[in-house]
Design a protein around this motif. Sequence first.
Motif, PDB file in Angstrom:
ATOM      1  N   CYS A 136       0.917  -1.184  -0.055  1.00 39.61           N
ATOM      2  CA  CYS A 136       0.034  -0.097   0.143  1.00 39.61           C
ATOM      3  C   CYS A 136       0.889   1.006  -0.133  1.00 39.61           C
ATOM      4  CB  CYS A 136      -1.052   0.130   1.062  1.00 39.61           C
ATOM      5  SG  CYS A 136      -1.905   1.682   1.408  1.00 39.61           S
ATOM      6  N   SER A 148      -2.302  -1.121  -3.585  1.00 37.65           N
ATOM      7  CA  SER A 148      -3.309  -0.237  -2.799  1.00 37.65           C
ATOM      8  C   SER A 148      -2.587   1.423  -3.216  1.00 37.65           C
ATOM      9  CB  SER A 148      -3.371  -0.545  -1.525  1.00 37.65           C
ATOM     10  OG  SER A 148      -3.995   0.596  -0.812  1.00 37.65           O
ATOM     11  N   ARG A 190      -6.998   4.776  -3.241  1.00 30.85           N
ATOM     12  CA  ARG A 190      -7.904   4.992  -1.901  1.00 30.85           C
ATOM     13  C   ARG A 190      -8.164   6.692  -1.942  1.00 30.85           C
ATOM     14  NH1 ARG A 190      -8.250   0.338   0.436  1.00 30.85           N
ATOM     15  NH2 ARG A 190      -6.743  -1.247   0.125  1.00 30.85           N
ATOM     16  N   SER A 227      -4.925  -1.655  -9.385  1.00 30.45           N
ATOM     17  CA  SER A 227      -4.672  -1.119  -8.241  1.00 30.45           C
ATOM     18  C   SER A 227      -6.071  -0.544  -7.502  1.00 30.45           C
ATOM     19  CB  SER A 227      -3.730  -0.114  -7.850  1.00 30.45           C
ATOM     20  OG  SER A 227      -2.573  -0.482  -8.553  1.00 30.45           O
ATOM     21  N   SER A 276     -12.018   3.021  -2.536  1.00 31.45           N
ATOM     22  CA  SER A 276     -11.833   2.906  -1.399  1.00 31.45           C
ATOM     23  C   SER A 276     -11.898   4.149  -0.540  1.00 31.45           C
ATOM     24  CB  SER A 276     -10.481   2.082  -1.137  1.00 31.45           C
ATOM     25  OG  SER A 276     -10.429   1.854   0.394  1.00 31.45           O
TER      26      SER A 276
END
Length: 331
Positions: free
Chosen positions: A193, A223, A265, A262, A288
């Motif tokens: 991430c 992420s 976020r 991916s 996200s």
Amino acid sequence: MQTTEPLRHNWTKEEIEAIYQKPLLELVYEAATVHRQWHKASEIQVCTLLSVKTGGCPEDCSYCGQAARYHTDIKVQALLPTETVIAHAKKAKDAGSSRFCMAAAWREVRNNRDFDRIIDMVKGVNELGLEVCCTLGMLTEEQALRLQEAGLHAYNHNLDTSEAYYDEIISTRKFDNRIKTIQNVRKAGITVCSGGIIGLGETAADRISMLLTLATMPKHPESVPVNALARVKGTPLENQPKVPIWDMVRMIATARIIMPASVVRLSAGRIEMTEEEQAWCFMAGANSIFTGERETLLVTPNPGVSEDMQMFQNLGLQPMVKEKEAVCTTI
């Protein structure tokens, strides 16, 4: 949902710049199209981020209210008891989260009793069937392997900004230290991430350069958090202007196009966004968010669970359900 198209890892800075600088509506349309090819556009992964150890960090990250050298109103908190963390994880799962992230304000992981307690936390959260993520600072390959064996699904270690601008923001470690930790995470078989923060005083070229570093890794981060600077009183960047929403949309859309598989976020900064502005970010490819019972993201304000669920209802979105086969098991 995923296409059979191969992922590219040979992007050039010029190619990414051309994408980033496209007319906004054209850029969002392209990103939304790519997003629908790789993901279910109506699903948003809900993540909960808990600060398990707060404040007192020896680093000098200019944006961070947890740095010991800055005079902020952040209350220093020792490492939480394991049972307290597990209780928070259970509440997060009940509220719709499929990913639980634990953050400790450390410069680096040390092989001591605190790290042993983190290992126990990872095992406990993993047993709940949640994706477990940690962000603990720099760590060695051996430490990463211990976390993987405990059931850690992901490790967060943001680049923050471009390599060229990095020294303007942090002096207590180097950009290469961040890359090394990401490599150690990869070697241990943990998903990565890694994203960054905009609004630090960087240029568009710096943002593009940071995206280039991520998109040309041998394997894209699974992420990619895109954070708008949360201006914390007492830090060197407290007087930076608010990040314009269209800058966030451009970053999210560009990340979505160049790293289509991916999870992108929408992270820090949501508290200053309207529901309409967040909708633009979702249209641009964000899938996200971070939410939580405490209505904080680490030490800065963040929308609460009920507010986010109402937004989902208004926009026709739903929390992403964690697939059973993706559950990590302790080795």
